[in-house]
Design an enzyme around this catalytic site. Structure first.
Site, mmCIF file in Angstrom:
data_model
loop_
_atom_site.group_PDB
_atom_site.id
_atom_site.type_symbol
_atom_site.label_atom_id
_atom_site.label_comp_id
_atom_site.label_asym_id
_atom_site.label_seq_id
_atom_site.Cartn_x
_atom_site.Cartn_y
_atom_site.Cartn_z
ATOM 1 N NE ARG A 198 -3.489 2.419 2.529
ATOM 2 C CZ ARG A 198 -3.417 3.275 3.551
ATOM 3 N NH1 ARG A 198 -2.749 2.959 4.650
ATOM 4 N NH2 ARG A 198 -4.030 4.438 3.498
ATOM 5 C CG HIS A 211 -1.463 8.799 2.984
ATOM 6 N ND1 HIS A 211 -1.576 7.450 3.200
ATOM 7 C CD2 HIS A 211 -1.152 9.334 4.188
ATOM 8 C CE1 HIS A 211 -1.345 7.173 4.491
ATOM 9 N NE2 HIS A 211 -1.079 8.302 5.104
ATOM 10 C CD GLU A 234 -5.463 7.578 9.398
ATOM 11 O OE1 GLU A 234 -5.056 8.639 9.898
ATOM 12 O OE2 GLU A 234 -5.065 6.456 9.789
ATOM 13 C CG ASN A 262 -5.550 3.294 8.201
ATOM 14 O OD1 ASN A 262 -5.560 2.314 7.448
ATOM 15 N ND2 ASN A 262 -5.152 4.490 7.806
ATOM 16 C CE1 TYR A 293 -0.718 1.988 13.401
ATOM 17 C CE2 TYR A 293 -2.618 3.189 12.587
ATOM 18 C CZ TYR A 293 -1.346 2.689 12.391
ATOM 19 O OH TYR A 293 -0.706 2.888 11.191
ATOM 20 C CD GLU A 306 -2.074 3.702 8.039
ATOM 21 O OE1 GLU A 306 -1.897 4.098 9.205
ATOM 22 O OE2 GLU A 306 -2.137 4.459 7.058
#
Ligand SMILES: *[C@@H]1O[C@H](CO)[C@@H](O)[C@H](O)[C@H]1NC(C)=O
Ligand SMILES: *[C@@H]1O[C@H](CO)[C@@H](O)[C@H](O)[C@H]1NC(C)=O
Ligand SMILES: *[C@@H]1O[C@H](CO)[C@@H](O)[C@H](O)[C@H]1NC(C)=O
Ligand SMILES: *[C@@H]1O[C@H](CO)[C@@H](O)[C@H](O)[C@H]1NC(C)=O
Length: 518
Positions: A98, A143, A189, A327, A329, A401
């Site tokens: 990616r 991005h 995002e 994404n 985390y 991600e």
């Protein structure tokens, strides 16, 4: 007899130890496993050929914007070292990469100027090199970085003109690379782009209501920027579906960030606060793109400050993606600030009326990691995926991600940074959680680790290292961390650690996408 049963016990032990080891064979054969990067964070070469300055080139050169005063003028110098980086990925055994395309490299002046053939050539060569190794390009069209020219000319996302510019840019990409790229994401995002860009002002264009910003209106501008971005997404997908998808056979989606939230207290109001926090980060973008309008949670609070989609726009918007990129985390606690007063600190947009914290009664939600507010909470992966599965009808998903940051404190030896056992624990536990979501029917099709290389981590500069490969910022040498070896073992099976990176086998892939077509 005795001997045989001992042998049997040994055999059982061996089997159970193998069963405990997580590896790719426990995921579907067509599953994508990859690593991720983005253009501004790794490419460098910020003045190569006719590339114009991006908003991030300009922003990082302002004083006091980046914690260590750094910029990404050179960073990993991937623009010149990309062949080496493709070799690294090949040696890991990934089947996806990616990365994002630098808009100012391809169209330095947007639709007001020409394509730079040198910029095109760079991505052409990168894509060919990847396919030659059986690695699928998984391309983020935007991005964060965009030509500063468009910022100066009409204020980028604050203007409806940006839709036209974005559509022109993506058309150049579909036209030029779409014969070989089968996975497109329109944006990375958007929640971050608009809240950090226009609410707190900590990202370009540095807009907010207070004196730390050049100008702005934190109450209004994030919603306008989001509105134009959502319409730009729809316009790009519409174009792809009408003109390119049938011929090129790819998928197009968007990548959203999703922190998972747990109610701080076991109360109805904190549970509602969790729903609001998710709606203001995720549904704000995905509800319009999938269902044609903003979520009720957002509309009720933002009221007349929220732009309105016309009937025609609603129609254009509905069902405008093939997959959701997630994404993920970490997980945080959320406390309600709507029904009872509390400090809406650290909560852009403050309109969600929530308070985030990593701590309940003095106990942290998970083991802290060096990235501020990132805790190790593996279950959050499964819960996040199940939220998307329910709210969006099990639309195909990719984890675009997930990863772990090391702090680049002065004094940490290279040897310690290479011995990144915490990253391995983190990735393994999140993968277990992902597997559990899949076993409950979630349509997840890939897992992409952030990041291939240590790189420029936005406002954290070079103080956080997310890479599977360590980068020496003086020599730009890439050195595999222990996690790179772990990933290689995970991907190739315990017994097949292969130091030889010269092979070019085509790995299991979706059938439509494994041929080099150019
Ligand atoms: C770069 O821009 C200059 C001036 O606009 C133009 O003359 C030149 O042809 C461009 N070079 C490339 C490689 O596009
Ligand atoms: C959206 O971004 C803000 C930072 O600007 C963050 O606080 C919030 O948690 C994000 N929302 C989600 C769901 O990740
Ligand atoms: C790597 O770190 C682990 C603990 O995190 C430690 O047990 C081990 O000795 C370290 N290995 C080296 C080579 O430093
Ligand atoms: C980078 O590499 C140079 C040359 O090998 C070496 O002297 C230096 O210590 C390295 N720096 C770091 C932080 O690894």
């Amino acid at each position: 007899m005795k001997k045989a049963s001992l042998g049997f016990v040994w055999f059982l032990q061996l089997i159970s130890s193998i069963i405990c080891v997580l590896d790719r064979s426990q995921f579907p054969p067509s599953f994508l496993f990859g690593t991720a990067t983005s253009s501004y964070q790794i490419e460098g070469a910020y003045l190569a050929s006719n590339k114009s300055l991006s908003n991030w080139d300009v922003f990082t050169h302002l004083p006091d914007k980046i914690v260590d005063g750094s910029n990404a003028d050179v960073t990993d110098n991937h623009y010149y070292l990309y062949m080496e980086d493709v070799e690294l990925m090949d040696s890991l055994g990934v089947n996806a990469y990616r990365f994002s395309i630098s808009w100012s490299r391809v169209l330095p002046k947007g639709r007001f100027g020409d394509v730079d053939p040198v910029g095109i050539e760079f991505y052409d060569k990168l894509i060919d090199a990847l396919l030659n190794k059986g690695i699928q390009p998984f391309v983020t069209l935007n991005h964060y970085d965009l030509p500063q020219y468009l910022e100066d000319r009409y204020g980028s996302w604050l203007s409806f003109q940006m839709q036209e510019d974005y559509t022109h840019f993506v058309e150049v990409c579909f036209e030029t690379f779409g014969d070989r790229v089968k996975y497109w994401s329109t944006f990375n995002e958007p929640n971050i782009t608009v809240t950090l860009g226009y609410l707190s002002g900590s990202y370009p264009p540095n807009h907010c209501s207070d004196s730390s910003c050049i100008s702005g209106d934190s109450e209004i501008e994030p919603y306008i920027a989001a509105h134009n971005l959502i319409l730009a997404h729809a316009s790009a997908v519409n174009l792809y579906r009408k003109k390119y998808q049938v011929k090129q056979g790819g998928m197009i989606g968007i990548v959203v960030d999703c922190i998972w939230y747990e109610p701080l207290r076991d109360t109805p109001t904190d549970r509602l606060a969790v729903q609001r926090a998710l709606a203001f980060g995720v549904a704000w973008f995905l509800d319009p793109i999938i269902y044609g309008d903003y979520p009720p949670e957002v509309r009720q609070i933002v009221g007349s400050r929220l732009p309105i989609f016309s009937e025609q726009e609603k129609e254009l918007l509905s069902n405008k993606l093939d997959f959701i990129g997630i994404n993920h985390y970490t997980t945080l606690y959320v406390k309600d600030c709507l029904f009872s007063h509390c400090e809406r600190l650290g909560t852009p947009p403050g309109d969600a009326f929530v308070h985030f914290t990593g701590e309940r009664d003095g106990v942290l939600i998970g083991e802290p990691t060096p990235a501020p507010t990132f805790y190790l909470v593996p279950d959050g992966m499964e819960k996040t995926i199940m939220y998307f599965k329910e709210r969006y009808n099990n639309t195909p998903m990719f984890i675009t991600e997930n990863g772990y940051a090391q702090a680049n404190y002065l004094g940490d030896s290279v040897k310690d940074l290479l011995n990144d056992t915490k990253r391995i624990e983190y990735l393994q536990s999140y993968l277990e959680s992902l597997k559990s979501a899949i076993s409950q029917g979630a349509d997840v099709r890939g897992f992409i680790i952030w990041s291939l290389l240590d790189n420029f981590e936005w406002t954290y500069g070079y103080t956080l290292r997310f890479g599977l490969y360590y980068v020496n910022w003086t020599t730009l040498e890439r050195i595999p961390k222990l996690s790179a070896l772990w990933y290689k073992q995970f991907l190739n099976g315990e017994k097949k650690i292969d130091q030889d990176s010269s092979h070019t086998t085509i790995r299991p892939l979706l059938s439509h996408s494994n041929v080099l077509q150019k």
